[in-house]
Design a protein around this motif. Structure first.
Motif, PDB file in Angstrom:
ATOM      1  N   ASP A 127       0.846  -1.183   0.000  1.00  0.00           N
ATOM      2  CA  ASP A 127       0.000   0.000   0.000  1.00  0.00           C
ATOM      3  C   ASP A 127       0.884   1.236   0.000  1.00  0.00           C
ATOM      4  OD1 ASP A 127      -1.859   1.963   0.225  1.00  0.00           O
ATOM      5  OD2 ASP A 127      -2.914   1.105   1.950  1.00  0.00           O
ATOM      6  N   ALA A 128       1.063   1.817  -1.177  1.00  0.00           N
ATOM      7  CA  ALA A 128       1.960   2.953  -1.326  1.00  0.00           C
ATOM      8  C   ALA A 128       1.389   4.226  -0.724  1.00  0.00           C
ATOM      9  CB  ALA A 128       2.259   3.183  -2.814  1.00  0.00           C
ATOM     10  N   ARG A 129       0.131   4.202  -0.277  1.00  0.00           N
ATOM     11  CA  ARG A 129      -0.494   5.425   0.227  1.00  0.00           C
ATOM     12  C   ARG A 129      -0.539   5.503   1.743  1.00  0.00           C
ATOM     13  NH1 ARG A 129       0.689   7.245  -4.515  1.00  0.00           N
ATOM     14  NH2 ARG A 129      -0.371   6.156  -6.191  1.00  0.00           N
ATOM     15  N   VAL A 130       0.045   4.543   2.433  1.00  0.00           N
ATOM     16  CA  VAL A 130       0.114   4.614   3.889  1.00  0.00           C
ATOM     17  C   VAL A 130       1.230   5.592   4.254  1.00  0.00           C
ATOM     18  CG1 VAL A 130       0.596   3.357   6.003  1.00  0.00           C
ATOM     19  CG2 VAL A 130      -0.777   2.295   4.198  1.00  0.00           C
ATOM     20  N   CYS A 131       0.877   6.668   4.951  1.00  0.00           N
ATOM     21  CA  CYS A 131       1.845   7.725   5.238  1.00  0.00           C
ATOM     22  C   CYS A 131       1.798   8.102   6.710  1.00  0.00           C
ATOM     23  CB  CYS A 131       1.558   8.962   4.393  1.00  0.00           C
ATOM     24  SG  CYS A 131       1.554   8.657   2.607  1.00  0.00           S
ATOM     25  N   LYS A 132       2.971   8.316   7.285  1.00  0.00           N
ATOM     26  CA  LYS A 132       3.095   8.758   8.672  1.00  0.00           C
ATOM     27  C   LYS A 132       4.138   9.863   8.742  1.00  0.00           C
ATOM     28  CE  LYS A 132       3.296   5.750  11.982  1.00  0.00           C
ATOM     29  NZ  LYS A 132       3.766   4.615  12.821  1.00  0.00           N
ATOM     30  N   ASP A 133       3.769  10.973   9.355  1.00  0.00           N
ATOM     31  CA  ASP A 133       4.704  12.065   9.619  1.00  0.00           C
ATOM     32  C   ASP A 133       5.207  12.737   8.340  1.00  0.00           C
ATOM     33  OD1 ASP A 133       6.173  13.724  11.368  1.00  0.00           O
ATOM     34  OD2 ASP A 133       7.985  12.546  11.029  1.00  0.00           O
ATOM     35  N   ILE A 134       4.368  12.801   7.293  1.00  0.00           N
ATOM     36  CA  ILE A 134       4.702  13.583   6.112  1.00  0.00           C
ATOM     37  C   ILE A 134       3.453  14.361   5.699  1.00  0.00           C
ATOM     38  CG2 ILE A 134       6.501  12.028   5.273  1.00  0.00           C
ATOM     39  CD1 ILE A 134       4.535  10.932   3.250  1.00  0.00           C
ATOM     40  N   PRO A 135       3.600  15.476   4.997  1.00  0.00           N
ATOM     41  CA  PRO A 135       2.439  16.256   4.568  1.00  0.00           C
ATOM     42  C   PRO A 135       1.494  15.436   3.688  1.00  0.00           C
ATOM     43  CG  PRO A 135       4.484  17.489   4.256  1.00  0.00           C
ATOM     44  CD  PRO A 135       4.876  16.088   4.591  1.00  0.00           C
TER      45      PRO A 135
ATOM     46  N   ALA B 173       2.379  15.143   0.063  1.00  0.00           N
ATOM     47  CA  ALA B 173       3.507  14.284  -0.283  1.00  0.00           C
ATOM     48  C   ALA B 173       3.131  12.812  -0.315  1.00  0.00           C
ATOM     49  CB  ALA B 173       4.650  14.489   0.711  1.00  0.00           C
ATOM     50  N   CYS B 174       1.978  12.469   0.264  1.00  0.00           N
ATOM     51  CA  CYS B 174       1.611  11.061   0.382  1.00  0.00           C
ATOM     52  C   CYS B 174       1.452  10.389  -0.979  1.00  0.00           C
ATOM     53  CB  CYS B 174       0.320  10.951   1.195  1.00  0.00           C
ATOM     54  SG  CYS B 174      -0.109   9.260   1.637  1.00  0.00           S
ATOM     55  N   GLY B 175       0.729  11.043  -1.863  1.00  0.00           N
ATOM     56  CA  GLY B 175       0.499  10.455  -3.177  1.00  0.00           C
ATOM     57  C   GLY B 175       1.742  10.366  -4.033  1.00  0.00           C
ATOM     58  N   GLU B 176       2.764  11.183  -3.715  1.00  0.00           N
ATOM     59  CA  GLU B 176       4.012  11.191  -4.479  1.00  0.00           C
ATOM     60  C   GLU B 176       5.082  10.292  -3.858  1.00  0.00           C
ATOM     61  OE1 GLU B 176       4.359  12.540  -7.264  1.00  0.00           O
ATOM     62  OE2 GLU B 176       2.826  14.078  -7.448  1.00  0.00           O
ATOM     63  N   GLN B 177       4.720   9.565  -2.786  1.00  0.00           N
ATOM     64  CA  GLN B 177       5.733   8.800  -2.070  1.00  0.00           C
ATOM     65  C   GLN B 177       6.445   7.755  -2.937  1.00  0.00           C
ATOM     66  OE1 GLN B 177       6.469   6.822   2.286  1.00  0.00           O
ATOM     67  NE2 GLN B 177       4.400   6.781   1.496  1.00  0.00           N
ATOM     68  N   PRO B 178       5.769   7.000  -3.786  1.00  0.00           N
ATOM     69  CA  PRO B 178       6.494   6.036  -4.631  1.00  0.00           C
ATOM     70  C   PRO B 178       7.573   6.688  -5.490  1.00  0.00           C
ATOM     71  CG  PRO B 178       4.156   5.553  -4.641  1.00  0.00           C
ATOM     72  CD  PRO B 178       4.308   6.876  -3.948  1.00  0.00           C
ATOM     73  N   THR B 179       7.229   7.833  -6.111  1.00  0.00           N
ATOM     74  CA  THR B 179       8.204   8.545  -6.933  1.00  0.00           C
ATOM     75  C   THR B 179       9.368   9.041  -6.085  1.00  0.00           C
ATOM     76  OG1 THR B 179       6.505   9.258  -8.503  1.00  0.00           O
ATOM     77  CG2 THR B 179       8.555  10.523  -8.471  1.00  0.00           C
ATOM     78  N   SER B 180       9.040   9.614  -4.924  1.00  0.00           N
ATOM     79  CA  SER B 180      10.089  10.126  -4.033  1.00  0.00           C
ATOM     80  C   SER B 180      11.006   9.004  -3.575  1.00  0.00           C
ATOM     81  CB  SER B 180       9.451  10.805  -2.823  1.00  0.00           C
ATOM     82  OG  SER B 180       8.678  11.923  -3.201  1.00  0.00           O
TER      83      SER B 180
END
Length: 451
Positions: free
Chosen positions: A22-30, A33-40
């Protein structure tokens, strides 16, 4: 190829590399930025891999000393390499961080620092023209002049690296979620280790070029290209603007920032633990000294040393990284205890069966284990700092911590005095004690992953 297709490929790469379905699970980031996490994640990984490989190719503990020895530079220059390389990468960061906090997007600091490192290496490589038959601009320099040339550009390289160090942790904390940062760092170390291993094999099977000017020019120029490619990759990271509060006069703000060590109890405990962890870095050159005294030559060759280092990065990076995502303080403790154990084992072998250190498997194994421990200390403390801090204070925490460690690294030159007065045994015994204390203190740090 459409943007949607590119995004799909990036998502699949991220899921495979990060082992995250699940590439959209985000903690402690804006949220942006969550949707761009795979690219980042992919771009961070590429940039870090390139620079870690570059670090191996121009190591101040290995390659640069070899290079200065080959050209006949005085030992004085060799003794300056590690202190300058490490401390000048750390000491200016407190002042750089203040300027960085005034900018909502910080990745360009990293890009500029990376380009600076590349240029420094290219100029360092060009110094070999001074040693050619025709010299540089019609005159031929001495080995001493070449030594000063290398030291001068090493200073530029280290200062540029300091800029990258502050920016990297800040951008990482803004673009990559908690529980993913450690595996990113570890995966980069593993990938760079594989590439370093391949480089070492090439050198080993081409012994006729080892120690030649051509080999060192290729290593320096190749590393410069890696940093330029890393800058291009890092520039594409989709960083969202961050907080800019807290800027001001660099010197005034730097003095205020130092106060965090005693004002923020948890941060102060981390800095003290990290300071003790430098024993893992200081130990490696002294272990190498004992091995070289008994070695028949195989492990003292540049290829053999790179081989041990590459294996350590390849096999240990991912393991330490995944563990750091769940308990980075435990990783620091394990690495500290492991480093102390390797030093103790080295002393035991040197005292009871000295000739064994000259054996490939024994000497190589000790170097490998020491490098594994050092990787663990680096991955653990980097992940802990990024997870402990938040978007507003991450750059400041990084700069304060690195400034303190930079001062300590300069003081580490006193180990050379102890070595002269009491011998290598005394140095390693001291570092064993420091490592054990570091491990105990790391276990007392709170777990910051789930905060």
């Amino acid at each position: 190829m459409s943007k949607q297709s590119q995004d799909d490929i990036t998502d699949r790469m991220y899921q495979f590399l990060a082992e995250d379905e699940d590439a959209r699970v985000c903690k402690d980031i804006p949220d942006e930025a969550c949707g761009e996490q795979p690219t980042s994640f992919v771009l961070h990984l590429l940039s870090l891999t390139l620079t870690k490989l570059g670090d191996s190719l121009v190591s101040a503990r290995l390659v640069l000393p070899w290079m200065l020895s080959v050209v006949g530079a005085p030992a004085f220059f060799i003794s300056m390499l590690v202190p300058l390389r490490e401390s000048l990468s750390l000491l200016p960061q407190l002042f750089v961080a203040q300027r960085m906090r005034e900018r909502p997007v910080r990745k360009w600091f990293w890009v500029a620092g990376s380009v600076g490192q590349a240029l420094a290496l290219l100029f360092m490589a060009s110094g070999f023209l001074m040693l050619s038959d025709y010299g540089l601009f019609g005159w031929q320099a001495s080995a001493t002049t070449f030594g000063w040339w290398v030291i001068g550009w090493l200073i530029v390289f280290s200062l540029s690296r300091g800029i990258c160090s502050v920016a990297s942790k800040d951008v990482l904390g803004k673009t990559i979620s908690k529980t993913r940062r450690g595996r990113l760092t570890g995966l980069a170390a593993t990938t760079a280790g594989v590439l370093t291993l391949a480089t070492a094999v090439v050198i080993i099977f081409a012994p006729e070029v080892e120690g030649s000017y051509l080999l060192f020019i290729a290593l320096l120029a190749g590393a410069a290209v890696l940093w330029l490619l890393a800058a291009i990759s890092y520039a594409r990271i989709p960083e969202t603007p961050g907080a800019t509060a807290g800027g001001g006069n660099a010197i005034t703000e730097a003095i205020k920032s130092i106060a965090l060590i005693w004002q923020d109890k948890q941060f102060g405990q981390f800095v003290a633990t990290r300071a003790l962890l430098v024993s893992s870095a200081f130990s490696i050159p002294y272990i190498v000294v004992l091995i070289q005294r008994q070695s028949a030559g195989e492990l003292t060759g540049l290829g053999g040393m790179l081989l041990a280092s590459g294996l350590a990065g390849m096999l240990a990076g991912r393991f330490w990284g995944r563990w750091s995502d769940s308990a980075s303080n435990h990783v620091m403790a394990a690495a500290a205890f492991m480093a102390s154990a390797v030093m103790a084992l080295t002393l035991f072998i040197d005292f009871t069966a000295q000739a064994w250190l000259g054996q490939v498997l024994v000497g190589g194994g000790l170097i490998f284990l020491a490098a594994v421990a050092h990787h663990g200390a680096r991955v653990g403390r980097k992940t802990y700092l990024v997870d402990m801090a938040n978007q507003e204070n991450r750059a400041q925490y990084t700069a304060v911590s690195n400034t303190v460690i930079g001062i300590l690294l300069l003081l580490g030159m006193l180990l050379g005095v102890l070595d002269e007065l009491a011998g290598t045994y005394a140095v390693l015994v001291l570092l064993i004690v420091v490592g054990v204390i570091a491990g105990i203190r790391a276990l007392t740090l709170p777990n910051v992953t789930d905060e």
